[in-house]
Design a protein around this motif. Structure first.
Motif, short mmCIF file in Angstrom:
data_model
loop_
_atom_site.label_atom_id
_atom_site.label_comp_id
_atom_site.label_asym_id
_atom_site.label_seq_id
_atom_site.Cartn_x
_atom_site.Cartn_y
_atom_site.Cartn_z
N LEU A 101 0.78 -1.16 -0.16
CA LEU A 101 0.05 0.05 -0.03
C LEU A 101 0.79 1.31 -0.08
O LEU A 101 0.56 2.26 -0.54
CB LEU A 101 -0.90 0.14 1.07
N CYS A 102 1.98 1.24 0.59
CA CYS A 102 2.93 2.53 0.78
C CYS A 102 3.73 2.64 -0.48
O CYS A 102 4.44 3.44 -0.32
CB CYS A 102 3.60 2.31 1.93
N SER A 103 3.64 1.35 -1.28
CA SER A 103 4.79 1.57 -2.55
C SER A 103 4.39 2.63 -3.65
O SER A 103 5.03 2.88 -4.26
CB SER A 103 4.87 0.15 -3.04
N LEU A 104 3.13 2.72 -3.65
CA LEU A 104 2.41 3.71 -4.51
C LEU A 104 2.83 5.30 -4.29
O LEU A 104 2.85 5.63 -3.02
CB LEU A 104 1.05 3.42 -4.78
N LYS A 105 3.26 5.76 -5.33
CA LYS A 105 3.38 7.16 -5.11
C LYS A 105 2.57 8.04 -6.02
O LYS A 105 2.08 7.83 -7.04
CB LYS A 105 4.92 7.61 -5.71
N THR A 106 2.35 9.33 -5.66
CA THR A 106 1.42 10.30 -6.23
C THR A 106 2.43 10.74 -7.34
O THR A 106 3.62 11.32 -7.10
CB THR A 106 0.56 11.16 -5.60
N LYS A 107 1.97 11.19 -8.56
CA LYS A 107 2.42 12.16 -9.60
C LYS A 107 2.61 13.51 -8.91
O LYS A 107 1.31 14.13 -8.53
CB LYS A 107 1.83 12.15 -10.86
N ALA A 108 3.61 14.26 -8.74
CA ALA A 108 3.90 15.59 -8.50
C ALA A 108 3.58 16.53 -9.79
O ALA A 108 3.55 16.17 -11.01
CB ALA A 108 5.16 16.07 -8.03
N GLY A 109 2.97 17.71 -9.46
CA GLY A 109 2.70 18.72 -10.33
C GLY A 109 1.77 18.87 -11.27
O GLY A 109 1.55 19.79 -12.36
N ASN A 110 0.85 17.93 -10.80
CA ASN A 110 -0.42 18.02 -11.72
C ASN A 110 -1.78 18.48 -10.49
O ASN A 110 -2.08 18.03 -9.92
CB ASN A 110 -0.93 16.78 -12.02
N GLU A 111 -2.09 19.93 -10.89
CA GLU A 111 -3.00 20.38 -9.88
C GLU A 111 -4.45 20.04 -10.33
O GLU A 111 -5.37 20.39 -9.68
CB GLU A 111 -3.04 22.08 -9.87
N ARG A 112 -4.50 19.69 -11.80
CA ARG A 112 -5.77 19.32 -12.05
C ARG A 112 -6.59 18.00 -11.26
O ARG A 112 -7.83 18.09 -11.01
CB ARG A 112 -5.97 18.89 -13.68
N TYR A 113 -5.77 16.72 -11.34
CA TYR A 113 -6.46 15.77 -10.58
C TYR A 113 -5.29 14.90 -9.69
O TYR A 113 -4.14 15.16 -9.90
CB TYR A 113 -6.96 14.85 -11.57
#
Length: 151
Positions: A101-113
């Protein structure tokens, strides 16, 4: 696909599943497409999850995979989800599940979604596919994806 569906059906029956009210959530890409189809033909309620399809909340999420992962995150964070004491037989199973569960990262720099990294991006970073984590997130697939008739 048929053997996977038959195994799922045996587990469903062993755990007291009720055909009229309980659902199967199936990752319906690849092998899962045939598995979902077999279960649907047998009269089960099936939620067909496809992580790459458009999110139902397009304003907030890039795709369905991101939407269900954030749904699980919110449920855990807000204390809405509890695990039976026997859900994980050994401590290392729980640790492995949490690590996935902790291995997923969010993509940075996208304010839309909100968006999580793709499986291809995970692979390029040396991160193993979080199969158990993915399985848990699919439980948050919107019920609008439900299909009860063969396609």
């Amino acid at each position: 696909p048929i053997k996977a569906a038959e195994a799922a059906e045996r587990m469903f029956e062993a755990y007291g599943g009720e055909k009229a009210s309980d659902d199967f959530v199936v990752d319906s890409l690849g092998v899962g497409a045939g598995t979902a189809g077999f279960l649907i033909k047998k009269g089960y309620n099936v939620v067909k999850h496809k992580g790459g399809e458009s999110a139902t909340d397009k304003e907030q999420f890039r795709n369905m995979r991101s939407q269900v992962w954030f749904g699980l995150r919110d449920a855990l964070r807000d204390g809405w989800l509890f695990f039976h004491e026997e859900a994980f037989d050994k401590a290392d199973e729980w640790d492995n599940f949490c690590a996935q569960l902790c291995s997923l990262k969010t993509k940075a720099g996208n304010e839309r979604y909100e968006e999580i990294i793709t499986k291809a991006e995970m692979k390029s970073l040396g991160i193993k596919s979080p199969d158990r984590g993915d399985s848990m997130t699919m439980q948050f697939a919107p019920s609008g994806a439900k299909s009860v008739s063969a396609w």
